[in-house]
Design a protein around this motif. Structure first.
Motif, PDB file in Angstrom:
ATOM      1  N   LYS A 108       0.469  -1.179   0.227  1.00 16.77           N
ATOM      2  CA  LYS A 108       0.150  -0.076  -0.067  1.00 16.77           C
ATOM      3  C   LYS A 108       0.847   1.577  -0.020  1.00 16.77           C
ATOM      4  CE  LYS A 108      -2.471   3.541   1.769  1.00 16.77           C
ATOM      5  NZ  LYS A 108      -2.182   4.555   3.372  1.00 16.77           N
ATOM      6  N   GLY A 123       1.406   5.296   0.568  1.00 16.74           N
ATOM      7  CA  GLY A 123      -0.140   6.556   0.810  1.00 16.74           C
ATOM      8  C   GLY A 123       0.237   7.838   0.245  1.00 16.74           C
ATOM      9  N   GLY A 124      -0.973   9.272   0.181  1.00 22.26           N
ATOM     10  CA  GLY A 124      -0.143  10.389  -0.657  1.00 22.26           C
ATOM     11  C   GLY A 124       0.779  10.639  -0.819  1.00 22.26           C
ATOM     12  N   THR A 158       4.601   4.184   3.695  1.00 26.41           N
ATOM     13  CA  THR A 158       4.550   5.655   3.675  1.00 26.41           C
ATOM     14  C   THR A 158       5.996   7.001   3.833  1.00 26.41           C
ATOM     15  OG1 THR A 158       3.046   6.951   4.902  1.00 26.41           O
ATOM     16  CG2 THR A 158       4.345   5.354   6.648  1.00 26.41           C
ATOM     17  N   ASP A 159       5.429   7.910   4.063  1.00 25.15           N
ATOM     18  CA  ASP A 159       6.566   8.661   4.480  1.00 25.15           C
ATOM     19  C   ASP A 159       7.126   8.852   5.576  1.00 25.15           C
ATOM     20  OD1 ASP A 159       4.386   9.735   6.420  1.00 25.15           O
ATOM     21  OD2 ASP A 159       4.168  11.857   4.629  1.00 25.15           O
ATOM     22  N   GLY A 178       7.977   4.128   9.931  1.00 24.91           N
ATOM     23  CA  GLY A 178       7.558   2.722  10.667  1.00 24.91           C
ATOM     24  C   GLY A 178       6.580   4.020  11.536  1.00 24.91           C
ATOM     25  N   TYR A 208       5.971   5.141  15.668  1.00 20.80           N
ATOM     26  CA  TYR A 208       6.859   6.120  16.247  1.00 20.80           C
ATOM     27  C   TYR A 208       5.787   5.960  17.545  1.00 20.80           C
ATOM     28  CZ  TYR A 208      10.316   6.680  12.882  1.00 20.80           C
ATOM     29  OH  TYR A 208      11.666   6.728  12.481  1.00 20.80           O
ATOM     30  N   ASP A 252       3.862  10.706  17.255  1.00 22.01           N
ATOM     31  CA  ASP A 252       4.213  12.271  16.057  1.00 22.01           C
ATOM     32  C   ASP A 252       5.178  12.050  16.027  1.00 22.01           C
ATOM     33  OD1 ASP A 252       4.232  12.549  13.424  1.00 22.01           O
ATOM     34  OD2 ASP A 252       1.954  12.815  13.478  1.00 22.01           O
ATOM     35  N   ARG A 309       6.430  14.431  13.429  1.00 20.99           N
ATOM     36  CA  ARG A 309       6.550  15.628  13.384  1.00 20.99           C
ATOM     37  C   ARG A 309       6.356  16.566  14.420  1.00 20.99           C
ATOM     38  NH1 ARG A 309       7.003  14.305   7.968  1.00 20.99           N
ATOM     39  NH2 ARG A 309       5.770  12.506   7.289  1.00 20.99           N
ATOM     40  N   LYS A 344      -3.134   8.478  13.170  1.00 22.31           N
ATOM     41  CA  LYS A 344      -3.719   8.701  11.931  1.00 22.31           C
ATOM     42  C   LYS A 344      -2.232   7.936  10.916  1.00 22.31           C
ATOM     43  CE  LYS A 344      -1.731  12.485   9.475  1.00 22.31           C
ATOM     44  NZ  LYS A 344      -2.361  13.099   8.128  1.00 22.31           N
TER      45      LYS A 344
HETATM   46  P1  ADP Z   1      -0.093   7.552   4.385  1.00 24.80           P
HETATM   47  O1  ADP Z   1      -0.336   9.223   2.826  1.00 24.80           O
HETATM   48  O2  ADP Z   1       1.028   7.523   3.591  1.00 24.80           O
HETATM   49  O3  ADP Z   1      -1.335   7.128   4.297  1.00 24.80           O
HETATM   50  P2  ADP Z   1      -0.688   9.260   6.178  1.00 24.80           P
HETATM   51  O4  ADP Z   1      -0.444  10.758   6.610  1.00 24.80           O
HETATM   52  O5  ADP Z   1      -1.719   9.026   6.781  1.00 24.80           O
HETATM   53  O6  ADP Z   1       0.340   8.717   5.378  1.00 24.80           O
HETATM   54  O7  ADP Z   1       0.225   8.743   7.606  1.00 24.80           O
HETATM   55  C1  ADP Z   1       1.555   8.682   8.064  1.00 24.80           C
HETATM   56  C2  ADP Z   1       2.067  10.132   8.999  1.00 24.80           C
HETATM   57  O8  ADP Z   1       1.429   9.482  10.162  1.00 24.80           O
HETATM   58  C3  ADP Z   1       3.098   9.852   9.048  1.00 24.80           C
HETATM   59  O9  ADP Z   1       3.460  11.187   8.529  1.00 24.80           O
HETATM   60  C4  ADP Z   1       2.968  10.851  10.660  1.00 24.80           C
HETATM   61  O10 ADP Z   1       2.555  12.224  10.819  1.00 24.80           O
HETATM   62  C5  ADP Z   1       1.246   9.825  11.171  1.00 24.80           C
HETATM   63  N1  ADP Z   1       2.216  10.146  12.017  1.00 24.80           N
HETATM   64  C6  ADP Z   1       0.999  10.352  13.919  1.00 24.80           C
HETATM   65  N2  ADP Z   1       1.663   9.285  14.677  1.00 24.80           N
HETATM   66  C7  ADP Z   1       2.389   8.361  14.295  1.00 24.80           C
HETATM   67  C8  ADP Z   1       3.221   7.205  15.269  1.00 24.80           C
HETATM   68  N3  ADP Z   1       3.215   7.469  16.445  1.00 24.80           N
HETATM   69  N4  ADP Z   1       4.075   6.579  14.489  1.00 24.80           N
HETATM   70  C9  ADP Z   1       4.520   7.354  12.488  1.00 24.80           C
HETATM   71  N5  ADP Z   1       3.921   8.598  12.167  1.00 24.80           N
HETATM   72  C10 ADP Z   1       2.581   8.973  12.691  1.00 24.80           C
END
Ligand code: ADP
Ligand code: ASP
Ligand code: MG
Length: 416
Positions: free
Chosen positions: A7, A9-10, A173-174, A177, A179, A182, A184, A209
């Motif tokens: 899969k 993501g965006g 994804t971006d 793994g 974490y 988040d 960010r 998310k």
């Molecule tokens: P995609 O477009 O690949 O589905 P999302 O934006 O939906 O990506 O999900 C990835 C994002 O989830 C990451 O960029 C990160 O900011 C956020 N995120 C939130 N909580 C976590 C976490 N515990 N571990 C990793 N990423 C997290």
């Protein structure tokens, strides 16, 4: 040779350059002898752009029409990715949800997958093709296009992997793994090599998310090995290295391999709180307030009912911020007069912060440490809810990031 679902993501699909990289990565797995089904999301920003257009026309767009357009981003992605694969010499075929078909119920904008027909996909795979299927969308019994809720491509991917009895579902994804929180928001958050299914379910349901909650439910129900990993590495890195990277959701009960009490901090910015004041304290009141809210398909989360004073009580609960106006309309409409409540108050500037960990079962004092940390930062707690492996607090949204950072530090979650 194994059947594996990827899969993307965006962000991973965010430009034609990135789509070409996805094609190279997928081709690498196919060259290694695997059968590959790819489930991409819409290019980043596309779903928001489309929903924005709808809202320019109608403040509360009709959900059926909204799904009709919100699903189109994924259709562009599958076509482009299939072409990118063909351009590097692979046989590839794309399908929209209705062509598979991926059947869902009719709850537009948050439909649930009911069944997936594997016949066509299996035949294509047997013929050596890479199959590219839209994430996020499906079709209901009447042939209407539905979508699975924001972030729903994760769920499409895991559900497709389960239907095809794939060996593994890889969620690219971006970030590289899952974490401790988040990355960010907390720059020294630590990547987990494994996370238990239960913890991932809590983290996702509490707002992380990185995976949509329903994808985690599917992974659990079908015991589908699911791994979160980066799509932003060099697509040609050795397959073995990539296959073991990221975070694996583990199904081994209670073996938190990292031996921590707290595994992570989750948060949800977009909460809203509603208080129904001066409610007669008698049997059936909770049902009379929350029944109509549930009938409107609004998810209620935290709930408290105060001690009654002179036969009257206050009843407070939270809903996703996006559903606040709808919930208020339901309550103001008929519920308030029917139950004889004095008034209804609302607050849309609240967020929820949660600490999660299976280790909580065997450790005491987590709640007090959480409350002490928040009090030292001067953060007022509005509501509390707990389960065996999590504690959540509702706070003013302006303190959310401060709360996440201070709790992350207080529980020693940062990377060494
Ligand atoms: P995609 O477009 O690949 O589905 P999302 O934006 O939906 O990506 O999900 C990835 C994002 O989830 C990451 O960029 C990160 O900011 C956020 N995120 C939130 N909580 C976590 C976490 N515990 N571990 C990793 N990423 C997290
Ligand atoms: N494109 C959809 C969204 O933005 C689904 C997804 O990305 O998973 O919510
Ligand atoms: Mg996502």
């Amino acid at each position: 040779m194994a059947l594996i679902v990827h899969k993307y993501g965006g962000t991973s699909m965010g430009s034609t350059e990135r789509i070409k990289n996805v094609a190279k990565r997928v081709a690498k797995w196919h060259d290694a002898g695997h059968q590959i089904v790819v489930v991409p999301s819409a290019m980043s920003g596309e779903t928001n752009r489309i929903i924005g257009l709808a809202k320019e026309i109608m403040a509360q767009p009709d959900p059926r029409e909204l799904d009709m357009i919100a699903s189109t981003g994924e259709q562009v992605s599958v076509g482009l990715l299939s072409m990118a694969l063909q351009a590097i010499g692979k046989q590839a075929v794309s399908y929209a949800g209705w062509q598979v078909p991926i059947k869902t119920d009719s709850a537009y904008t948050k439909a649930r997958i009911e069944s997936i027909d594997d016949a066509k996909v299996k035949a294509d795979l047997a013929a050596g093709k890479i199959v590219v299927i839209t994430g996020f969308q499906g079709v209901d019994e009447q042939g209407n296009i539905t979508t699975l809720g924001r972030g729903g491509s994760d769920t499409s991917a895991v559900a497709i992997a389960a239907a095809l009895k794939a060996q593994e579902c890889l969620i690219y994804t971006d970030v590289d793994g899952v974490y401790t929180t988040d990355p960010r928001v907390v720059s020294d958050a630590r990547r987990l090599n494994t996370v238990t299914f239960e913890e991932m379910l809590e983290m996702a349901s509490l707002g992380s998310k990185v995976l949509q909650i329903r994808s985690v439910e599917f992974a659990g129900n079908y015991r589908m090995p699911t791994r979160v990993l980066s799509s932003l590495t060099d697509p040609l890195i050795p397959l073995e290295e990539e296959a073991n990277s990221g975070t694996l959701i583990s199904f081994e009960e209670d073996t938190n391999m990292e031996q921590a009490t707290i595994t992570g901090i989750a948060f949800s910015r977009d909460e809203a709180k509603i208080t129904v004041l001066g409610v007669p304290d008698k049997p059936g009141i909770a049902y009379q307030i929350l029944g109509p809210v549930a009938d409107a398909n609004i998810e209620v989360d935290m709930i408290i009912q105060n001690q009654s004073v002179e036969g009257k009580t206050d009843f407070t609960f939270t809903v996703p911020r996006g559903e606040y106006a709808k919930a208020m309309a339901v309550l103001e409409g008929s519920v308030k007069a029917h139950i004889g409540a004095a008034s209804i108050a609302g607050d849309t500037k609240v967020s929820k912060v949660s600490v999660v960990g299976v280790g909580m079962r065997s450790h005491v004092g987590i709640a007090s440490q959480m409350f002490r940390t928040l009090s030292e930062e001067g953060i007022n707690i509005l509501m509390i809810s707990t389960s065996e492996i999590k504690i959540s607090v509702l706070i003013d949204e302006k303190y959310m990031e401060l709360a996440v950072r201070s709790l992350h530090k207080a529980f020693g979650l940062e990377s060494a």
